[in-house]
Design a protein around this motif. Structure first.
Motif, mmCIF file in Angstrom:
data_model
loop_
_atom_site.group_PDB
_atom_site.id
_atom_site.type_symbol
_atom_site.label_atom_id
_atom_site.label_comp_id
_atom_site.label_asym_id
_atom_site.label_seq_id
_atom_site.Cartn_x
_atom_site.Cartn_y
_atom_site.Cartn_z
ATOM 1 N N LEU A 58 50.373 57.136 39.142
ATOM 2 C CA LEU A 58 51.758 56.966 38.709
ATOM 3 C C LEU A 58 52.753 57.023 39.866
ATOM 4 C CD1 LEU A 58 51.899 58.899 35.319
ATOM 5 C CD2 LEU A 58 51.351 56.511 35.781
ATOM 6 N N GLY A 59 52.270 57.279 41.066
ATOM 7 C CA GLY A 59 53.146 57.227 42.216
ATOM 8 C C GLY A 59 54.115 58.384 42.335
ATOM 9 N N CYS A 60 53.610 59.591 42.172
ATOM 10 C CA CYS A 60 54.435 60.778 42.376
ATOM 11 C C CYS A 60 53.610 61.831 43.093
ATOM 12 C CB CYS A 60 54.969 61.325 41.046
ATOM 13 S SG CYS A 60 53.707 62.004 39.931
ATOM 14 N N ALA A 61 54.238 62.920 43.490
ATOM 15 C CA ALA A 61 53.510 64.016 44.126
ATOM 16 C C ALA A 61 52.867 64.881 43.046
ATOM 17 C CB ALA A 61 54.460 64.863 44.972
ATOM 18 N N VAL A 178 56.822 57.424 26.784
ATOM 19 C CA VAL A 178 55.583 57.517 26.007
ATOM 20 C C VAL A 178 55.005 56.142 25.705
ATOM 21 C CG1 VAL A 178 54.685 58.173 23.745
ATOM 22 C CG2 VAL A 178 56.048 59.808 25.046
ATOM 23 N N GLN A 179 55.862 55.175 25.328
ATOM 24 C CA GLN A 179 55.360 53.836 24.992
ATOM 25 C C GLN A 179 55.278 52.916 26.202
ATOM 26 O OE1 GLN A 179 54.085 52.989 22.160
ATOM 27 N NE2 GLN A 179 54.761 54.653 20.843
ATOM 28 N N ALA A 180 55.806 53.355 27.344
ATOM 29 C CA ALA A 180 55.786 52.499 28.546
ATOM 30 C C ALA A 180 54.484 52.622 29.311
ATOM 31 C CB ALA A 180 56.955 52.859 29.455
ATOM 32 N N LEU A 181 53.890 53.818 29.294
ATOM 33 C CA LEU A 181 52.648 54.048 30.034
ATOM 34 C C LEU A 181 51.550 53.146 29.475
ATOM 35 C CD1 LEU A 181 51.197 55.673 32.200
ATOM 36 C CD2 LEU A 181 50.706 57.428 30.490
ATOM 37 N N GLY A 182 50.922 52.380 30.357
ATOM 38 C CA GLY A 182 49.874 51.460 29.925
ATOM 39 C C GLY A 182 50.393 50.118 29.459
ATOM 40 N N ALA A 183 51.739 49.993 29.383
ATOM 41 C CA ALA A 183 52.333 48.727 28.959
ATOM 42 C C ALA A 183 53.185 48.101 30.056
ATOM 43 C CB ALA A 183 53.189 48.934 27.708
ATOM 44 N N LEU A 184 53.741 48.947 30.941
ATOM 45 C CA LEU A 184 54.579 48.482 32.036
ATOM 46 C C LEU A 184 54.116 49.128 33.342
ATOM 47 C CD1 LEU A 184 58.135 48.889 30.427
ATOM 48 C CD2 LEU A 184 56.853 46.750 30.697
ATOM 49 N N PRO A 185 54.315 48.458 34.472
ATOM 50 C CA PRO A 185 53.975 49.087 35.751
ATOM 51 C C PRO A 185 54.941 50.235 36.046
ATOM 52 C CG PRO A 185 55.087 46.984 36.109
ATOM 53 C CD PRO A 185 54.820 47.072 34.643
ATOM 54 N N LEU A 186 54.398 51.381 36.459
ATOM 55 C CA LEU A 186 55.224 52.550 36.736
ATOM 56 C C LEU A 186 54.875 53.119 38.109
ATOM 57 C CD1 LEU A 186 54.973 54.426 33.290
ATOM 58 C CD2 LEU A 186 56.938 53.137 34.150
ATOM 59 N N THR A 187 55.855 53.187 38.987
ATOM 60 C CA THR A 187 55.714 53.883 40.263
ATOM 61 C C THR A 187 56.885 54.851 40.321
ATOM 62 O OG1 THR A 187 54.730 51.907 41.279
ATOM 63 C CG2 THR A 187 55.500 53.650 42.763
ATOM 64 N N LEU A 188 56.628 56.089 39.964
ATOM 65 C CA LEU A 188 57.702 57.047 39.729
ATOM 66 C C LEU A 188 58.594 57.283 40.941
ATOM 67 C CD1 LEU A 188 55.783 59.609 37.475
ATOM 68 C CD2 LEU A 188 57.223 57.693 36.806
ATOM 69 N N ARG A 189 58.006 57.310 42.126
ATOM 70 C CA ARG A 189 58.815 57.591 43.315
ATOM 71 C C ARG A 189 59.830 56.473 43.582
ATOM 72 N NH1 ARG A 189 53.818 56.251 45.791
ATOM 73 N NH2 ARG A 189 53.263 58.460 45.821
ATOM 74 N N GLU A 190 59.600 55.303 43.000
ATOM 75 C CA GLU A 190 60.507 54.180 43.220
ATOM 76 C C GLU A 190 61.546 54.032 42.112
ATOM 77 O OE1 GLU A 190 58.092 50.735 43.710
ATOM 78 O OE2 GLU A 190 57.104 51.467 45.538
ATOM 79 N N LEU A 191 61.427 54.824 41.063
ATOM 80 C CA LEU A 191 62.358 54.732 39.943
ATOM 81 C C LEU A 191 63.464 55.774 40.078
ATOM 82 C CD1 LEU A 191 59.845 54.245 36.985
ATOM 83 C CD2 LEU A 191 61.459 52.550 37.864
ATOM 84 N N PRO A 192 64.716 55.421 39.764
ATOM 85 C CA PRO A 192 65.823 56.374 39.850
ATOM 86 C C PRO A 192 65.860 57.287 38.630
ATOM 87 C CG PRO A 192 66.650 54.251 39.115
ATOM 88 C CD PRO A 192 65.175 54.064 39.383
ATOM 89 N N VAL A 193 64.811 58.090 38.493
ATOM 90 C CA VAL A 193 64.630 58.938 37.314
ATOM 91 C C VAL A 193 64.320 60.360 37.756
ATOM 92 C CG1 VAL A 193 63.108 59.345 35.339
ATOM 93 C CG2 VAL A 193 63.854 57.023 35.857
ATOM 94 N N VAL A 214 58.715 65.664 36.893
ATOM 95 C CA VAL A 214 59.973 66.290 37.291
ATOM 96 C C VAL A 214 60.160 66.038 38.784
ATOM 97 C CG1 VAL A 214 61.305 68.424 37.430
ATOM 98 C CG2 VAL A 214 59.697 68.090 35.542
ATOM 99 N N ARG A 215 61.135 65.197 39.109
ATOM 100 C CA ARG A 215 61.388 64.868 40.504
ATOM 101 C C ARG A 215 61.672 66.136 41.319
ATOM 102 N NH1 ARG A 215 65.720 64.847 43.186
ATOM 103 N NH2 ARG A 215 67.037 64.972 41.320
ATOM 104 N N ARG A 216 61.136 66.189 42.528
ATOM 105 C CA ARG A 216 61.386 67.338 43.396
ATOM 106 C C ARG A 216 62.890 67.556 43.553
ATOM 107 N NH1 ARG A 216 57.152 66.438 48.388
ATOM 108 N NH2 ARG A 216 55.277 67.270 47.360
ATOM 109 N N GLY A 217 63.311 68.775 43.321
ATOM 110 C CA GLY A 217 64.723 69.100 43.437
ATOM 111 C C GLY A 217 65.473 69.055 42.122
#
Length: 381
Positions: A58-61, A178-193, A214-217
């Motif tokens: 998922l592209g996170c730490a 919940v409905q996005a996982l497995g349906a859309l590409p997700l790279t968490l570190r690149e999303l402003p979330v 939970v984003r660091r910080g």
């Protein structure tokens, strides 16, 4: 005829590879990951390994991932945790009227605790406007919560645009994915979330386990107290089989994303084409956004036939579909999502959600369309 399951948005069948991993855990592992002896260290290794796997895909730490009991707990932890941790900065929250009840009911509870919540409207396709989000901002706004993919109509929200706006103003942003996982590409570190909620049972993993990014910080006050599990953010003994099964499900879903998307689109097109051929395009209404959608969720209205009547007849014909969210469809309540979309009454009261996934075939879709035709002919006589 073998029953046909078209309710994958509610819950999915466990993938055989996930089941094998979980079975192995149940047979071979029984230590507590908080124990310091050999069995405990082995258990800890399993939980850590699962966390590393999920974070990698998922592209996170790894330390940005919290295991929970599912999507509902993840939503609750994010909203309550972020609101409490930021209460000194303000008590205004923005969300939409089309969110899952795990978010809406949490916001309602926060209102009882003195928070102010703005419920934004959505358009007739279920999409929220960035300008409406911007217009709702106040000096005391501390949190925005918007789902990525609507669980009833499949509409995809402008998450990146909303996230960038929130980030520029220093406002925390939570996304129910919940409905996005497995349906859309997700790279968490690149999303402003700042926070993202997930559930394993939506991607052919086990029920009863989920996750919160939970984003660091990003501030988060714990809601569950006891031990120091999950870095003190969520107490409770971890499920070894659950975490391992979730990790395997994420590996399969993320690794085969292109194939999953193509299969879902093929089934969607097959259903719509077959229905158009059998009952005519004028006999049904396709609900949702025509451009921003995930193909695995198809919400259709059959004007003149009540939702509960159609669902009952489908079930008798061996077709499992739904009226909307699995958390409310058991009571057959009128969909709050479709109400928020302000659809005409004949569309609102006749909506059925078909959602596809692992195991569904073109032949099943053709049979389902045939059964719809049979039911409509019978009822409209």
């Amino acid at each position: 005829m073998k029953p046909i399951y078209l309710d994958h948005a509610a819950s999915t069948p466990v993938h055989p590879e996930v089941a094998r991993v979980m079975y192995q855990m149940l047979l071979e592992q029984h230590g507590n990951a908080s124990s310091v002896h050999t069995f405990g260290r082995a258990a800890k290794k399993i939980v850590s390994g699962a966390r590393d796997t999920i974070a990698g895909f998922l592209g996170c730490a790894p330390d940005e991932w919290i295991f929970t009991s599912g999507g509902t707990e993840s939503d609750n932890l994010a909203l309550f945790g972020a609101a409490e941790a930021s209460a000194d900065k303000g008590k205004h929250i923005i969300t939409t009227a089309a969110e899952h009840h795990a978010v809406l009911h949490t916001c309602s509870e926060l209102e009882k605790q003195g928070y102010s919540v703005t419920y934004l409207p959505v358009d007739s396709t279920g999409r929220v406007s960035l300008s409406d989000v911007e217009a709702a901002l106040r000096e005391d706004t501390v949190l925005i919560s918007v789902m990525y993919v609507n669980n009833e109509v499949g509409t995809v929200q402008p998450i990146e645009e909303i996230g960038r706006l929130a980030g520029e103003l220093g406002i925390l942003f939570h996304v129910d994915s919940v409905q996005a996982l497995g349906a859309l590409p997700l790279t968490l570190r690149e999303l402003p979330v700042d926070y993202m909620s997930f559930a394993a049972h939506k991607i052919n993993g086990p029920q009863g386990i989920g996750g919160l990014y939970v984003r660091r910080g990003a501030p988060l006050a714990a809601r569950q107290h006891g031990g120091l599990q999950e870095r003190g953010r969520r107490a409770g003994t971890e499920s070894l089989a659950g975490t391992a099964g979730f990790a395997k499900a994420v590996e399969l879903a993320a690794g085969g994303l292109g194939e999953r998307q193509a299969h879902a689109l093929e089934l969607r097109n097959a259903l719509l084409t077959e229905l158009e051929h059998r009952i005519g395009r004028e006999a049904y209404v396709l609900n949702g956004n025509p451009e921003h959608f995930v193909p695995g969720i198809v919400n259709l209205s059959f004007p003149g036939i009540r939702t509960d009547v159609m669902l009952m007849n489908l079930d008798m014909e061996g077709i499992a579909a739904a009226s909307g969210s699995a958390c409310t469809s058991g009571s057959l309540e009128l969909s709050h999502v479709l109400q928020a979309m302000k659809l005409p009454e004949e569309v609102l009261y006749s909506a059925v959600r078909f959602s596809t996934g692992l195991g569904n075939t073109n032949e099943e879709i053709r049979l389902a369309a045939q059964k719809v035709e049979t039911i409509l002919k019978r009822l409209r006589k």
